[in-house]
Design an enzyme around this catalytic site. Structure first.
Site, PDB file in Angstrom:
ATOM      1  N   TRP A   1     -24.387  37.356  27.435  1.00 22.92           N
ATOM      2  CA  TRP A   1     -25.458  37.988  26.656  1.00 22.92           C
ATOM      3  C   TRP A   1     -26.409  38.830  27.495  1.00 22.92           C
ATOM      4  O   TRP A   1     -27.188  39.600  26.961  1.00 22.92           O
ATOM      5  CB  TRP A   1     -26.293  36.900  25.965  1.00 22.92           C
ATOM      6  CG  TRP A   1     -26.650  35.774  26.886  1.00 22.92           C
ATOM      7  CD1 TRP A   1     -26.002  34.573  26.996  1.00 22.92           C
ATOM      8  CD2 TRP A   1     -27.688  35.760  27.872  1.00 22.92           C
ATOM      9  NE1 TRP A   1     -26.584  33.813  27.987  1.00 22.92           N
ATOM     10  CE2 TRP A   1     -27.626  34.519  28.548  1.00 22.92           C
ATOM     11  CE3 TRP A   1     -28.680  36.672  28.247  1.00 22.92           C
ATOM     12  CZ2 TRP A   1     -28.489  34.166  29.567  1.00 22.92           C
ATOM     13  CZ3 TRP A   1     -29.554  36.330  29.267  1.00 22.92           C
ATOM     14  CH2 TRP A   1     -29.450  35.088  29.924  1.00 22.92           C
ATOM     15  N   ASN A   2     -26.384  38.696  28.830  1.00 24.89           N
ATOM     16  CA  ASN A   2     -27.471  39.302  29.617  1.00 24.89           C
ATOM     17  C   ASN A   2     -27.404  40.822  29.688  1.00 24.89           C
ATOM     18  O   ASN A   2     -28.430  41.496  29.755  1.00 24.89           O
ATOM     19  CB  ASN A   2     -27.533  38.687  31.021  1.00 24.89           C
ATOM     20  CG  ASN A   2     -26.253  38.837  31.808  1.00 24.89           C
ATOM     21  OD1 ASN A   2     -25.167  38.970  31.241  1.00 24.89           O
ATOM     22  ND2 ASN A   2     -26.368  38.800  33.122  1.00 24.89           N
TER      23      ASN A   2
ATOM     24  N   LYS B   1     -14.566  38.487  22.821  1.00 26.61           N
ATOM     25  CA  LYS B   1     -15.244  37.281  22.345  1.00 26.61           C
ATOM     26  C   LYS B   1     -16.596  37.258  23.047  1.00 26.61           C
ATOM     27  O   LYS B   1     -16.707  36.904  24.215  1.00 26.61           O
ATOM     28  CB  LYS B   1     -14.457  36.019  22.677  1.00 26.61           C
ATOM     29  CG  LYS B   1     -15.112  34.756  22.121  1.00 26.61           C
ATOM     30  CD  LYS B   1     -14.804  33.533  22.943  1.00 26.61           C
ATOM     31  CE  LYS B   1     -15.702  32.367  22.567  1.00 26.61           C
ATOM     32  NZ  LYS B   1     -17.149  32.642  22.816  1.00 26.61           N
ATOM     33  N   HIS B   2     -17.626  37.675  22.320  1.00 25.94           N
ATOM     34  CA  HIS B   2     -18.945  37.821  22.928  1.00 25.94           C
ATOM     35  C   HIS B   2     -19.751  36.524  22.794  1.00 25.94           C
ATOM     36  O   HIS B   2     -19.357  35.585  22.089  1.00 25.94           O
ATOM     37  CB  HIS B   2     -19.703  38.968  22.258  1.00 25.94           C
ATOM     38  CG  HIS B   2     -20.472  39.804  23.226  1.00 25.94           C
ATOM     39  ND1 HIS B   2     -21.126  39.288  24.316  1.00 25.94           N
ATOM     40  CD2 HIS B   2     -20.717  41.148  23.268  1.00 25.94           C
ATOM     41  CE1 HIS B   2     -21.715  40.252  24.994  1.00 25.94           C
ATOM     42  NE2 HIS B   2     -21.483  41.394  24.389  1.00 25.94           N
ATOM     43  N   ALA B   3     -20.900  36.486  23.490  1.00 27.71           N
ATOM     44  CA  ALA B   3     -21.806  35.348  23.381  1.00 27.71           C
ATOM     45  C   ALA B   3     -22.412  35.312  21.980  1.00 27.71           C
ATOM     46  O   ALA B   3     -22.776  36.359  21.426  1.00 27.71           O
ATOM     47  CB  ALA B   3     -22.909  35.459  24.433  1.00 27.71           C
TER      48      ALA B   3
ATOM     49  N   GLY C   1     -19.583  35.164  33.271  1.00 26.23           N
ATOM     50  CA  GLY C   1     -20.392  34.078  32.761  1.00 26.23           C
ATOM     51  C   GLY C   1     -20.710  33.058  33.828  1.00 26.23           C
ATOM     52  O   GLY C   1     -20.657  33.337  35.021  1.00 26.23           O
ATOM     53  N   SER C   2     -20.982  31.847  33.385  1.00 26.29           N
ATOM     54  CA  SER C   2     -21.398  30.781  34.285  1.00 26.29           C
ATOM     55  C   SER C   2     -20.209  30.211  35.036  1.00 26.29           C
ATOM     56  O   SER C   2     -19.043  30.391  34.656  1.00 26.29           O
ATOM     57  CB  SER C   2     -22.076  29.669  33.492  1.00 26.29           C
ATOM     58  OG  SER C   2     -21.128  29.009  32.657  1.00 26.29           O
TER      59      SER C   2
ATOM     60  N   GLU D   1     -15.882  36.781  36.895  1.00 27.60           N
ATOM     61  CA  GLU D   1     -17.117  37.291  37.493  1.00 27.60           C
ATOM     62  C   GLU D   1     -18.194  36.287  37.095  1.00 27.60           C
ATOM     63  O   GLU D   1     -18.642  36.263  35.958  1.00 27.60           O
ATOM     64  CB  GLU D   1     -17.414  38.700  36.972  1.00 27.60           C
ATOM     65  CG  GLU D   1     -18.354  39.498  37.869  1.00 27.60           C
ATOM     66  CD  GLU D   1     -19.814  39.163  37.628  1.00 27.60           C
ATOM     67  OE1 GLU D   1     -20.365  38.316  38.374  1.00 27.60           O
ATOM     68  OE2 GLU D   1     -20.403  39.730  36.694  1.00 27.60           O
ATOM     69  N   LEU D   2     -18.588  35.446  38.064  1.00 28.29           N
ATOM     70  CA  LEU D   2     -19.418  34.292  37.740  1.00 28.29           C
ATOM     71  C   LEU D   2     -20.819  34.412  38.334  1.00 28.29           C
ATOM     72  O   LEU D   2     -21.326  35.504  38.512  1.00 28.29           O
ATOM     73  CB  LEU D   2     -18.700  33.020  38.208  1.00 28.29           C
ATOM     74  CG  LEU D   2     -17.241  32.899  37.722  1.00 28.29           C
ATOM     75  CD1 LEU D   2     -16.582  31.655  38.279  1.00 28.29           C
ATOM     76  CD2 LEU D   2     -17.157  32.943  36.207  1.00 28.29           C
TER      77      LEU D   2
ATOM     78  N   CYS E   1     -26.527  38.086  37.448  1.00 23.95           N
ATOM     79  CA  CYS E   1     -25.804  37.371  38.497  1.00 23.95           C
ATOM     80  C   CYS E   1     -26.047  38.009  39.858  1.00 23.95           C
ATOM     81  O   CYS E   1     -26.050  37.323  40.883  1.00 23.95           O
ATOM     82  CB  CYS E   1     -24.309  37.336  38.184  1.00 23.95           C
ATOM     83  SG  CYS E   1     -23.561  38.962  37.929  1.00 23.95           S
TER      84      CYS E   1
END
Length: 451
Positions: A130-131, A154-156, A206-207, A228-229, A262
């Protein structure tokens, strides 16, 4: 299932989004597979024309898209406009570069002719955060679609309004049905989607936890994956640096997007000689940042995207203070808003040093010298990027191998650029996005040999 988009600035409902049923999801995946068979045959110049048009659609609807970004995740409208324009740039970049990137690669062997052809692989599933709700998607979509693949997003859940608008960009640009589709689903559908024959690869931003879970599923079903975390970037300042310029760069590096990035600078590692000067000037600059209505052009600092994210940051601040850090500025939270906060004398073992702090928290860390500065920078499970501020460019270049991160920026904040590969090491993930490298991630490099 119903999802709600809530404005983090005022708590008001923006929209409700109804999840796709299992049958609808299967139909969309089948459609993507069918679309790939015809899309892969479309010439690169024809694809480029559509991708250029996508960039035009983004620019033509700049205010509409920027407002949706701001309403859904809380960044200032000025930053949201910049995000949309950057998406248009990446569309133009791949429209112009793909033909060269995908050209046959002639290799001399004992064959009469041998070469590598670059062919698409099929549907790529993108699980996005989402960022940067537009940018993260377009930096996957532009190279993937230009390569001849199809895309499934598939988005947040808190930015499903942005997701629908992104799908609409490609529809308005004239892309064929099924080439890019947006799924409104809960994360518990992820395995069913990845296991579908249409999906040939998965890319996730994401995380660390999400990346680990999705990477495991991709491995289970033998699908290519790119992760990509998180990041805990070091911002190192040497004693010969232009301190005023370093502070100016540091403010953007930490506070842009309210620190929810990130690649934001999170650990400011300062050699002893300039520690006090940098901290004093940085803290003063932070206190001048204007927070307020995110739709106001003059607002510089927005809210965090959700209250639980602000709660988590507040916990990291409190636990760091309990461990011996010093509160230099800020430190308070109200709902989704967290004051820009500066902590002094941060050391390894404190949350502000060890953990990824996803918000406007700057950790000031003292180093005796350059050697210790690099040791502290490397003391992290993450490896996205490092900034070094100095006038001694030659020495900074010479020491670039001292860090294992995926990026090393001298006198500039770590940032993504369509022309340069982007990605991390260690628990920051694997694979590269952007530039030619990003396109090659989802390409079949086919060896051709003629005796």
């Amino acid at each position: 299932m119903e999802f709600q988009s809530i404005n983090p600035y005022n708590g008001k409902l923006i929209a409700k989004h109804i999840a796709h049923t299992s049958d609808e999801v299967q139909s969309m995946l089948d459609r993507s597979q069918t679309a790939f068979q015809s899309w892969r045959k479309v010439s690169i110049p024809a694809r480029a024309k559509l991708m250029h048009r996508a960039g035009e659609v983004l620019r033509e609807n700049l205010e509409t898209y920027a407002e949706m970004i701001t309403l859904e995740m809380g960044k200032p409208i000025s930053e949201a406009r910049g995000e949309v324009n950057k998406c248009a740039w990446v569309c133009d970049y791949y429209a112009e570069q793909t033909e060269a990137f995908l050209a046959d690669e002639i290799i001399a062997t004992d064959a009469s002719k041998s070469l590598v052809k670059h062919e698409p692989i099929g549907a790529v599933l993108a699980i996005m955060p989402w960022n940067f709700p537009f940018w993260q998607v377009f930096r996957f979509a532009a190279p993937s679609l230009m390569a001849g693949n199809t895309g499934i997003l598939k988005h947040a859940p808190n930015v499903f309004g942005s997701a629908k608008m992104i799908e609409d960009v490609f529809t308005k640009a004239g892309f064929p049905e099924g080439v890019f589709q947006n799924l409104i689903v809960h994360h518990d559908q992820t395995e069913n989607i990845i296991s579908h024959d249409a999906i040939k690869a998965v890319t996730l931003t994401g995380s660390e936890g999400a990346g680990s879970a999705v990477a495991a599923l991709a491995g289970k079903y033998l699908k290519k994956s790119l992760m990509e975390l998180g990041g805990n970037n070091a911002f190192i300042v040497w004693k010969d640096a232009d301190i005023d310029q370093a502070v100016k760069t540091a403010i953007v590096a930490r506070m842009m997007n309210c620190g929810q990035s990130c690649i934001a600078a999170k650990r400011f590692i300062l050699v002893d000689e300039i520690y006090e000067e940098f901290v004093t000037k940085f803290t003063a600059a932070v206190q001048l940042l204007k927070a307020g209505d995110t739709l106001d052009d003059t607002t510089q600092l927005g809210t965090l995207a959700r209250k639980d994210l602000a709660d988590q940051l507040q916990s990291q601040v409190k636990r760091s203070l309990e461990a011996g850090a010093t509160l230099l500025s800020g430190g308070n939270q109200k709902d989704c808003f967290h004051e820009p906060t500066v902590l002094g004398n941060v050391k390894p073992g404190m949350p502000a040093f060890d953990e990824e702090t996803f918000g406007p928290l700057a950790a000031m860390i003292r180093a005796n010298d350059i050697e210790e500065a690099f040791e502290l920078a490397e003391n992290s499970k993450y490896g996205l990027g490092v900034t070094v501020c100095t006038r001694n460019i030659d020495l900074a270049l010479e020491m670039s191998s001292r860090v294992s991160d995926g990026a090393y920026f001298i006198n500039e904040l770590v940032k993504s650029d369509p022309r340069l590969p982007f990605g991390g090491t260690k628990r920051s993930g694997y694979g590269r996005e952007l530039a030619k490298d990003g396109m090659m991630e989802f390409i079949n490099r086919k060896t051709i040999y003629v005796k």
